[in-house]
Design a protein around this motif. Structure first.
Motif, mmCIF file in Angstrom:
data_model
loop_
_atom_site.group_PDB
_atom_site.id
_atom_site.type_symbol
_atom_site.label_atom_id
_atom_site.label_comp_id
_atom_site.label_asym_id
_atom_site.label_seq_id
_atom_site.Cartn_x
_atom_site.Cartn_y
_atom_site.Cartn_z
ATOM 1 N N ALA A 57 17.802 21.423 -22.377
ATOM 2 C CA ALA A 57 16.827 20.411 -22.782
ATOM 3 C C ALA A 57 16.537 20.493 -24.281
ATOM 4 C CB ALA A 57 15.533 20.569 -21.983
ATOM 5 N N VAL A 58 16.404 21.715 -24.785
ATOM 6 C CA VAL A 58 16.141 21.882 -26.217
ATOM 7 C C VAL A 58 17.327 21.386 -27.029
ATOM 8 C CG1 VAL A 58 15.721 23.555 -28.052
ATOM 9 C CG2 VAL A 58 14.562 23.804 -25.854
ATOM 10 N N THR A 59 18.526 21.708 -26.581
ATOM 11 C CA THR A 59 19.732 21.257 -27.285
ATOM 12 C C THR A 59 19.790 19.735 -27.327
ATOM 13 O OG1 THR A 59 20.929 23.211 -26.508
ATOM 14 C CG2 THR A 59 22.250 21.411 -27.375
ATOM 15 N N ALA A 60 19.498 19.088 -26.195
ATOM 16 C CA ALA A 60 19.527 17.632 -26.142
ATOM 17 C C ALA A 60 18.498 17.032 -27.095
ATOM 18 C CB ALA A 60 19.275 17.154 -24.717
ATOM 19 N N ALA A 61 17.282 17.591 -27.108
ATOM 20 C CA ALA A 61 16.225 17.068 -27.971
ATOM 21 C C ALA A 61 16.571 17.256 -29.446
ATOM 22 C CB ALA A 61 14.894 17.745 -27.644
ATOM 23 N N VAL A 62 17.081 18.442 -29.800
ATOM 24 C CA VAL A 62 17.447 18.706 -31.197
ATOM 25 C C VAL A 62 18.601 17.798 -31.620
ATOM 26 C CG1 VAL A 62 18.423 20.418 -32.766
ATOM 27 C CG2 VAL A 62 16.591 21.066 -31.190
ATOM 28 N N PHE A 63 19.573 17.616 -30.731
ATOM 29 C CA PHE A 63 20.716 16.761 -31.060
ATOM 30 C C PHE A 63 20.268 15.327 -31.319
ATOM 31 C CE2 PHE A 63 23.727 13.598 -29.486
ATOM 32 C CZ PHE A 63 24.756 13.771 -30.412
ATOM 33 N N VAL A 64 19.477 14.770 -30.405
ATOM 34 C CA VAL A 64 19.024 13.387 -30.571
ATOM 35 C C VAL A 64 18.201 13.244 -31.850
ATOM 36 C CG1 VAL A 64 17.560 11.575 -29.584
ATOM 37 C CG2 VAL A 64 19.122 12.845 -28.111
#
Length: 244
Positions: A57-64
């Motif tokens: 979830a953190v990776t997805a948020a940082v990526f977006v």
């Protein structure tokens, strides 16, 4: 005692977001052009995959968030970011993350330009009587099909296509919708390429970024672009037929 209308904010304050975007874009072009690219993704792929597996979830948020910043500030690396979305998250939800981020970044530029220059520019065009007014009037009459077609077949740079609609008074809802659906086919293709990067890395090769120009992909895109502007062409022909 009468209440006076609030004074509009100073012009420099209205244009501050645009100036910030230009400054960050200039700095980013110098400092980040050697980092936001395919080679950086190749060199850090194991680290990225490990962090994704541990903190999805953190990776997805940082990526977006990073992708939004790349588009909003016109930083180099949008193509590498699209590939990264496919590489980390697969075709789905990678394509969705890419499309949402790219559209959000485009909307932020649109709003900044419209706040700083767009309303005054649109009013100036409306008050004029030249060719520019006729051109913008024609675009406004067919906002959705024209913008959608230009997004499908990007004959203009992405940044330019974010700025021009803001300057001529295109509605935000039309801009956002045509951006999202217009970049959907190309975004899907590049995300697909990114989803297959594991095999590309294993063979120590470079992804084929010209895939979008291959006939089996370019042909349908051209056809869809032609269909999208067909209503505008029919409307123009009808007006010509009924004109005295």
């Amino acid at each position: 005692m009468t209440n006076s209308a609030p004074l509009p904010p100073p012009r420099w304050r209205q244009r501050l977001p645009v100036l910030m975007i230009l400054c960050v874009a200039a700095i980013g072009a110098v400092l980040l052009r050697d980092y936001l690219n395919f080679d950086t993704l190749r060199e850090n792929r194991a680290l990225l995959l490990g962090f994704r597996d541990a903190h999805y979830a953190v990776t997805a948020a940082v990526f977006v968030g990073a992708y939004i910043a790349i588009v909003a500030f016109s930083l180099p690396g949008a193509t590498a970011a699209t590939l990264t979305g496919g590489f980390l998250f697969g075709l789905f939800p990678g394509a969705l993350f890419n499309l949402v981020a790219a559209t959000t970044g485009a909307v932020l530029i649109f709003l900044a330009v419209r706040a700083g220059f767009g309303r005054a520019m649109a009013a100036r065009i409306d008050a004029s009587d030249g060719r520019m007014k006729r051109l913008t009037s024609a675009i406004r009459e067919n906002e959705a099909p024209v913008l959608f077609s230009l997004r499908l077949m990007p004959v203009l740079p992405f940044f330019v296509m974010n700025v021009i609609p803001a300057l001529i008074g295109v509605r935000l809802s039309v801009f956002a919708t045509t951006t999202f659906f217009g970049i959907l086919p190309g975004g899907f293709v590049y995300t697909w390429v990114g989803a297959g990067l594991g095999e590309v890395f294993a063979r120590d090769e470079t992804p084929n970024m010209g895939i979008i120009f291959e006939p089996h992909i370019l042909g349908p895109l051209l056809g869809l672009a032609a269909i999208s502007v067909l209503p505008a062409i029919i409307k123009a022909l009808r007006k010509k037929d009924i004109a005295p």
